[in-house]
Design a protein around this motif. Structure first.
Motif, PDB file in Angstrom:
ATOM      1  N   THR A 181       0.836  -1.209   0.000  1.00 42.07           N
ATOM      2  CA  THR A 181       0.000   0.000   0.000  1.00 42.07           C
ATOM      3  C   THR A 181       0.867   1.254   0.000  1.00 42.07           C
ATOM      4  O   THR A 181       0.620   2.204  -0.755  1.00 42.07           O
ATOM      5  N   ASN A 215      -5.005  -0.049  -1.024  1.00 45.27           N
ATOM      6  CA  ASN A 215      -5.515   0.732  -2.158  1.00 45.27           C
ATOM      7  C   ASN A 215      -5.459  -0.084  -3.444  1.00 45.27           C
ATOM      8  O   ASN A 215      -5.493   0.464  -4.535  1.00 45.27           O
ATOM      9  N   TYR A 216      -5.373  -1.384  -3.301  1.00 42.30           N
ATOM     10  CA  TYR A 216      -5.349  -2.301  -4.444  1.00 42.30           C
ATOM     11  C   TYR A 216      -6.272  -3.481  -4.120  1.00 42.30           C
ATOM     12  O   TYR A 216      -6.675  -3.680  -2.967  1.00 42.30           O
ATOM     13  N   ASN A 275       2.169   2.320  -3.202  1.00 45.47           N
ATOM     14  CA  ASN A 275       1.131   2.680  -4.186  1.00 45.47           C
ATOM     15  C   ASN A 275       0.904   1.584  -5.211  1.00 45.47           C
ATOM     16  O   ASN A 275       0.757   1.846  -6.411  1.00 45.47           O
ATOM     17  N   ALA A 283      -0.859  -0.940  -7.543  1.00 44.88           N
ATOM     18  CA  ALA A 283      -2.116  -0.815  -8.272  1.00 44.88           C
ATOM     19  C   ALA A 283      -2.696  -2.172  -8.668  1.00 44.88           C
ATOM     20  O   ALA A 283      -3.912  -2.326  -8.759  1.00 44.88           O
TER      21      ALA A 283
END
Length: 301
Positions: free
Chosen positions: A77, A109-110, A80, A82
């Motif tokens: 996370t 966040n994925y 970042n 994806a």
């Protein structure tokens, strides 16, 4: 096929040894197998790109095999991430990881997907166009699986000299790779064996985590190229091995011999021993081709 040992010692991390974790690269896929404490540090030391890890396989819910998982999930996370992450492991692993993320307010966040396992029989848990992964049911103090990774047989290789000599149009190249014969305009049939070469043999790797001596796995791992089998103890501690549902080096070698594997890698050593070389010596009395795992060691097959 490439295997990187991140950690291969039993129970607890020490200054110079790490609990179980390894990365298997097969057909340009990167699979993380088990995730003991310190795994992400070892990934960095071995210069393995975090972003290439999309599938993680956890053998069982003892800490030395998964306590590094939530840290790695959280680090993804922070980096970042994806792409989706898929985690395969015993029923309960989702509850453990999700509770940690919930109470620390550390949602990813994925896409995070759990594939929980309960079957006591071998089953296919992952498959794409190049690789298939099956479970190897093991016998330990908690529900445990090993994992069998198998390459699928690839396309045949074009014999460029032959296709040029017969003036074969490029539009037929894929058909040839798929194994088909070619019929020329005059009706002449050119056998595929003339126009192509056999594909490389498909490789296979079996990871057998914590388990007592268990001959029932032999049919599942029969004739694999590489077998990693735990060898927590030497035969002098056979009674302790049975009590804790672990294996000795001699027992691991016996399984390798019964399964007619090509090479055996030993690991998951108890830290009570001064030298891991003793494990090889013991195993070689039963099985000839024995390799020793060690932290940071790379094997290429």
């Amino acid at each position: 096929m490439k295997l990187t040992i991140l950690g291969c010692y039993a129970a607890t991390p020490r200054t110079f040894t790490n609990p179980t974790s390894q990365v298997l690269e097969i057909k340009n896929r990167l699979f993380l197998i088990d995730c003991g404490e310190g795994t992400q540090v070892q990934l960095r030391k071995n210069k393995i790109r975090f972003s290439k890890i999309n599938h993680i396989f956890i053998s069982h819910l003892h800490g030395d095999h998964f306590f590094g998982l939530v840290g790695l999930v959280s680090t993804f996370t922070l980096l970042n991430r994806a792409s989706d992450l898929h985690i395969y492991g015993p029923k309960g692993i989702k509850e453990i990881i999700m509770l940690q993320l919930k109470l620390s307010n550390s949602w990813t966040n994925y896409g995070l997907f759990f594939h929980e396992l309960e079957s006591r029989e071998s089953e296919t848990i992952y498959e794409d166009d190049k690789v298939i992964v099956k479970t190897i049911p093991l016998k330990h103090r908690v529900y445990t699986n090993g994992f069998l990774f198998q390459e699928k047989i690839g396309a045949r290789k074009l014999n460029l000299n032959a296709v040029q000599n017969f003036e074969i149009d490029k539009c037929y190249f894929q058909k040839i790779k798929n194994g088909s014969d070619i019929t020329q305009d005059d009706g002449t049939i050119i056998n595929n064996e003339v126009l192509s070469f056999d594909p490389l043999p498909a490789m296979s790797y079996a990871f057998c985590s914590d388990t007592v001596y268990n001959e029932s796995i032999v049919p599942i791992i029969k004739n694999v190229d590489i077998l990693y089998h735990e060898s927590t103890f030497l035969q002098t501690e056979e009674t302790l091995a049975k009590k804790t549902l672990h294996s000795t080096a001699k027992e691991a070698a016996t399984i390798a011999a019964l399964a007619s594997v090509k090479q055996l890698i030993l690991g998951h050593y108890s830290t009570r021993y001064e030298s891991i070389e003793k494990f090889r010596e013991e195993a070689k009395t039963i099985f000839k081709d024995v390799l020793l795992a060690d932290d940071g060691k790379n094997f290429e097959f």
